[in-house]
Design a protein around this motif. Structure first.
Motif, PDB file in Angstrom:
ATOM      1  N   ARG A   1       0.796  -1.348   0.021  1.00 23.67           N
ATOM      2  CA  ARG A   1      -0.020   0.115   0.127  1.00 23.67           C
ATOM      3  C   ARG A   1       1.095   1.259  -0.022  1.00 23.67           C
ATOM      4  NH1 ARG A   1      -4.593  -0.940   4.576  1.00 23.67           N
ATOM      5  NH2 ARG A   1      -4.936   1.138   3.492  1.00 23.67           N
ATOM      6  N   SER A   2       0.569   2.354   0.698  1.00 15.70           N
ATOM      7  CA  SER A   2       1.429   3.311   0.673  1.00 15.70           C
ATOM      8  C   SER A   2       2.603   3.544   1.580  1.00 15.70           C
ATOM      9  CB  SER A   2       0.577   4.705   0.853  1.00 15.70           C
ATOM     10  OG  SER A   2      -0.070   4.742   2.174  1.00 15.70           O
TER      11      SER A   2
ATOM     12  N   ARG B   1       0.156  -2.212  -6.520  1.00 10.73           N
ATOM     13  CA  ARG B   1      -0.258  -1.226  -5.499  1.00 10.73           C
ATOM     14  C   ARG B   1      -1.619  -1.216  -5.170  1.00 10.73           C
ATOM     15  NH1 ARG B   1      -2.135   1.988  -1.730  1.00 10.73           N
ATOM     16  NH2 ARG B   1      -1.177   4.146  -1.958  1.00 10.73           N
ATOM     17  N   ALA B   2      -1.800  -1.679  -4.079  1.00  7.66           N
ATOM     18  CA  ALA B   2      -3.196  -1.826  -3.556  1.00  7.66           C
ATOM     19  C   ALA B   2      -3.952  -0.479  -3.091  1.00  7.66           C
ATOM     20  CB  ALA B   2      -3.517  -2.724  -2.536  1.00  7.66           C
ATOM     21  N   GLY B   3      -3.999   0.382  -4.139  1.00  5.83           N
ATOM     22  CA  GLY B   3      -4.242   1.678  -4.011  1.00  5.83           C
ATOM     23  C   GLY B   3      -4.127   2.275  -5.343  1.00  5.83           C
ATOM     24  N   VAL B   4      -4.189   3.901  -5.126  1.00  3.09           N
ATOM     25  CA  VAL B   4      -3.843   4.576  -6.521  1.00  3.09           C
ATOM     26  C   VAL B   4      -2.461   5.001  -6.487  1.00  3.09           C
ATOM     27  CG1 VAL B   4      -4.738   6.675  -7.377  1.00  3.09           C
ATOM     28  CG2 VAL B   4      -6.271   5.581  -6.087  1.00  3.09           C
ATOM     29  N   GLY B   5      -2.193   5.806  -5.311  1.00  2.00           N
ATOM     30  CA  GLY B   5      -0.969   6.565  -5.525  1.00  2.00           C
ATOM     31  C   GLY B   5       0.455   5.548  -5.790  1.00  2.00           C
TER      32      GLY B   5
ATOM     33  N   ASN C   1     -10.919   2.717  -3.954  1.00  2.00           N
ATOM     34  CA  ASN C   1     -11.012   3.657  -2.952  1.00  2.00           C
ATOM     35  C   ASN C   1     -11.296   5.160  -3.182  1.00  2.00           C
ATOM     36  OD1 ASN C   1      -8.782   4.944  -3.986  1.00  2.00           O
ATOM     37  ND2 ASN C   1      -7.396   3.754  -2.571  1.00  2.00           N
TER      38      ASN C   1
ATOM     39  N   ARG D   1      -1.591  13.915  -1.364  1.00  2.00           N
ATOM     40  CA  ARG D   1      -0.138  13.614  -1.038  1.00  2.00           C
ATOM     41  C   ARG D   1       0.500  14.684  -0.132  1.00  2.00           C
ATOM     42  NH1 ARG D   1      -1.797   9.220  -1.150  1.00  2.00           N
ATOM     43  NH2 ARG D   1      -0.898   7.195  -2.168  1.00  2.00           N
TER      44      ARG D   1
ATOM     45  N   HIS E   1      -3.366   8.810   7.494  1.00  5.80           N
ATOM     46  CA  HIS E   1      -3.701   8.583   5.943  1.00  5.80           C
ATOM     47  C   HIS E   1      -4.712   7.445   6.051  1.00  5.80           C
ATOM     48  CE1 HIS E   1      -1.173   7.555   1.911  1.00  5.80           C
ATOM     49  NE2 HIS E   1      -2.554   7.651   1.877  1.00  5.80           N
TER      50      HIS E   1
ATOM     51  N   ALA F   1      -7.998   6.050   2.347  1.00  3.29           N
ATOM     52  CA  ALA F   1      -8.778   4.766   1.560  1.00  3.29           C
ATOM     53  C   ALA F   1      -9.303   3.609   2.617  1.00  3.29           C
ATOM     54  CB  ALA F   1      -7.741   4.261   0.821  1.00  3.29           C
ATOM     55  N   SER F   2      -9.249   4.144   3.787  1.00  6.46           N
ATOM     56  CA  SER F   2      -9.521   2.942   4.919  1.00  6.46           C
ATOM     57  C   SER F   2     -10.890   2.911   5.378  1.00  6.46           C
ATOM     58  CB  SER F   2      -8.662   3.361   6.208  1.00  6.46           C
ATOM     59  OG  SER F   2      -7.273   3.004   5.698  1.00  6.46           O
TER      60      SER F   2
HETATM   61  O1  LIG Z   1      -4.724   5.071  -2.776  1.00  9.27           O
HETATM   62  C1  LIG Z   1      -4.012   5.950  -2.603  1.00  9.27           C
HETATM   63  O2  LIG Z   1      -3.596   6.622  -3.151  1.00  9.27           O
HETATM   64  C2  LIG Z   1      -3.842   6.154  -1.034  1.00  9.27           C
HETATM   65  O3  LIG Z   1      -3.317   7.152  -0.717  1.00  9.27           O
HETATM   66  C3  LIG Z   1      -4.466   4.858  -0.245  1.00  9.27           C
HETATM   67  O4  LIG Z   1      -3.254   4.616   0.728  1.00  9.27           O
HETATM   68  P1  LIG Z   1      -3.149   3.355   1.256  1.00  9.27           P
HETATM   69  O5  LIG Z   1      -3.550   1.917   0.524  1.00  9.27           O
HETATM   70  O6  LIG Z   1      -4.362   3.439   2.498  1.00  9.27           O
HETATM   71  O7  LIG Z   1      -1.719   3.404   2.225  1.00  9.27           O
END
Ligand SMILES: O=C(O)C(=O)COP(=O)(O)O
Ligand SMILES: NC(=O)C1=CN([C@@H]2O[C@H](COP(=O)(O)OP(=O)(O)OC[C@H]3O[C@@H](n4cnc5c(N)ncnc54)[C@H](O)[C@@H]3O)[C@@H](O)[C@H]2O)C=CC1
Length: 606
Positions: A111-112, A133-137, A160, A294, A342, A345-346
């Protein structure tokens, strides 16, 4: 036949990192070294009219891939992964521990909170093929290093979005009404009703910086709260913003007119510290800022100064330049700053969705499919892919043949690829074909594994200059391509007849009934299906040659699949192309070479 314009383009850069936001397909391309893809005709190998079936072949059937899950992932995703792979859930690894473990892993999911640095790719020694990457960034993944190592990076870009938008709205409202500060005060035994008088949202102007998935959802919700929403996003289509009732404005206009600013752009070199002393000075006095994007998009020290000066009345922050931030961070401790660790996404729902999205993408990639959410590989739409499948095989095999024809230590530098098609240039996506030709050229002469991710990079690194040309043919554009020609310039050849009149090693191929065929070598027209391996002989055209060569091969039980003779004129020089299922022994090849009418010959592995 061949008429019209020719377009040439030099290839040298790294693969495009742009990708459509919505794509729902996967291609079958070898991204994992233990997987390869073959397209076999149904019902026998020479029944050419039969439809093709894509078959994914795993070299070592008992070797389950290993996936390292380095941060907490939803159960639904874990269970998908466990059905397919050995899953190692090891959280809170130090950078050193991650580097040690990674050499035993085919995929890594983060994740991040995990930095996937260049060292991680280097330590994997080529085994790591996918980072999920389980998310976006993806700012915590070194994308250049991933690409250089042929490692695909996939993310989970949609699951998310709503959670992040809801968190943005939660912070906006909590900040405006001092919820966090008032909560702490009541819990400390105080009752300070006058101290925590807030500000209203209705009628206020909100500037959404970055009108992407999260930004547009925030905008929609803020409209529902009665806010006037403007947005700055240099890349967002104005009609999408208009549809939500949002006006796209310049950066300066957005920050100068907003009562509230909500940040929703990715962290890139262009957005790093985009809120700084200079830009805070342009804002309305008393502006309030929300950041769920971010931490790095804000110069945090400048924000503290702007808060102290009263330029910024309040800030609500979910993300920080360094996570977790230092315990004594002035920003975090600031009375008018609301913080969360942070949490964007939680939510239960988002984490479940993200886990499934990333597990499917990683499994697909390990199976040799190209995931729809690839971040560092060019995306090819489904219909294009279906059409190009046999040409993808053709492209790789032509590359393999061409490079095996090089001789004399001349060094391969310049490769010219010509695509002949009746399609308009914009209607034919050749990135996939170029990558496969590059794979075909590089793999037989090195131990580098080339795939769609690293093809352009690897070519550039080896000093290969690949130029592409289009020959536009008249006629109906039903088939995407008529023929593909691969030429290697400024080299000698092990098989002199492969040098065309214009001086390059030249091989050309077509797809016939779904099967790739070699149709030209040098200036000689041949026709041999590109299966098994090929023997090319130059001979004086005379009766009995096919029988003589055929019986030498037959003596060693080498099955001949195809034979074809291309000649300049009857009884003059000819090139015979023989497709063989098995590799003939040296002795057998020598016997062929000893036939007096054969002037030169070469055995080529496909
Ligand atoms: O998906 C994203 O960009 C997030 O910032 C989510 O981060 P995380 O997966 O909760 O660490
Ligand atoms: N706090 C959290 O837990 C979460 C944070 N995020 C972060 O939110 C951000 C946005 O995510 P998505 O909306 O899903 O991404 P997205 O890619 O859909 O949207 C980003 C938008 O920013 C725009 N943009 C790029 N450069 C810009 C610039 N210089 N100025 C203004 N706009 C610019 C893009 O055109 C795009 O429309 C990302 O940084 C992501 O990492 C996303 C989910 C959860």
């Amino acid at each position: 036949m061949a008429t019209g314009s020719i377009r040439a383009a030099a290839v040298g850069g790294s693969p495009s990192l742009n990708r459509p936001t919505q794509l729902s397909l996967s291609s079958k391309l070898p991204l994992h070294p233990s997987f390869s893809v073959s397209f076999l005709p149904r019902g026998g190998r020479h029944h050419h009219a039969a439809p093709l079936v894509a078959v994914v072949v795993r070299a070592s059937l008992d070797a389950k891939p290993t996936v390292l899950v380095a941060e907490k992932l939803g159960e639904a995703g874990l269970s998908l992964l466990k059905d397919f792979a050995n899953v190692d859930c090891s959280y809170n690894l130090s950078p050193e521990e991650l580097c040690t473990k990674i050499s035993l892993c085919d995929a890594l999911i983060v994740r991040s909170g995990t930095k996937v640095s260049r060292e991680v790719f280097e330590s994997s020694a080529g085994r790591l093929k996918v980072v999920g990457r389980a998310g976006v960034g993806i700012d915590n993944v070194d994308l250049s290093a991933a690409t250089e190592h042929g490692c695909l990076v996939v993310n989970a870009p949609t699951a998310n979005t709503v959670a992040a938008a809801e968190h943005g709205i939660a912070l906006l409202a909590a900040m405006a009404r001092n919820v966090a500060q008032a909560d702490a005060s009541v819990k400390a035994g105080k009752w300070q009703r006058n101290k925590y008088v807030g500000v209203s949202l209705v009628g206020k102007t909100l500037a959404v910086m970055g009108f992407g998935k999260v930004g547009s959802e925030v905008a929609r919700r803020a409209k529902g709260l009665g806010m006037h929403v403007i947005s700055h996003d240099p890349y967002a289509p104005a009609d999408r913003a208009r549809a939500v009732g949002v006006e796209l404005v310049s950066f300066d206009e957005a920050i100068a007119t907003a009562d509230f600013i909500s940040l929703h752009m990715p962290l890139t070199p262009a957005t790093a510290k985009v809120l700084n002393d200079e830009t805070f000075a342009k804002m309305k006095k008393g502006v309030r800022i929300v950041n769920v994007a971010r931490g790095g998009v804000i110069d945090e020290e400048a924000l503290v100064r702007a808060l102290d000066a009263g330029t910024v009345a309040q800030a609500a922050l979910d993300v920080f330049t360094e996570e977790p931030p230092a315990k004594d961070s002035k920003l975090v401790q600031h009375e008018r700053v609301t913080v969360t660790p942070h949490l964007g996404a939680s939510t239960m729902e988002a984490q479940e969705g993200v886990a499934i999205e990333i597990a499917e993408a990683v499994i697909g990639a390990l199976k040799g499919e190209l995931a729809a959410t690839a971040v560092n590989a060019p995306m090819v739409p489904a219909e294009v892919l279906t059409e190009l499948k046999p040409f993808v095989v053709l492209a790789e095999k032509l590359g393999r043949l061409a490079v095996q024809l090089v001789g004399g230590g001349s060094g391969v530098k310049t490769i010219k690829v010509t695509y002949a098609s009746s399609r308009a240039p914009d209607d034919l996506d050749t990135r996939l074909l170029r990558a496969m030709i590059t794979k075909g050229i590089i793999e037989p002469i090195s131990d580098v594994f080339v795939n769609l991710v690293n093809a352009d990079f690897t070519a550039k690194q080896r000093g290969l200059r690949i130029t592409e040309e289009r020959v536009i043919l008249d006629g109906s554009p039903e088939s995407p391509l008529e023929y593909v020609q691969v030429q290697i310039a400024n080299v000698e050849s092990r098989f002199a007849s492969a040098i065309s009149d214009s001086g390059e090693i030249t091989v050309e191929g077509r797809v016939k009934d779904g099967i790739p065929h070699l149709t030209k070598v040098g200036s000689f027209e041949v026709d041999v299906s590109l299966e098994g391996s090929i023997i090319l002989c130059r001979q004086v055209d005379q009766p009995g040659m096919i029988g003589t060569v055929g019986s030498i091969l037959g003596e060693e039980n080498v099955n001949v699949s195809f034979m074809s003779v291309g000649r300049i004129a009857p009884r003059k020089q000819a090139v015979m192309a023989i497709g063989v299922d098995d590799q003939p022994s040296k002795e057998t090849l020598k016997k062929i070479g000893d036939i007096s009418a054969i002037e030169e010959f070469v055995f080529l592995k496909l």
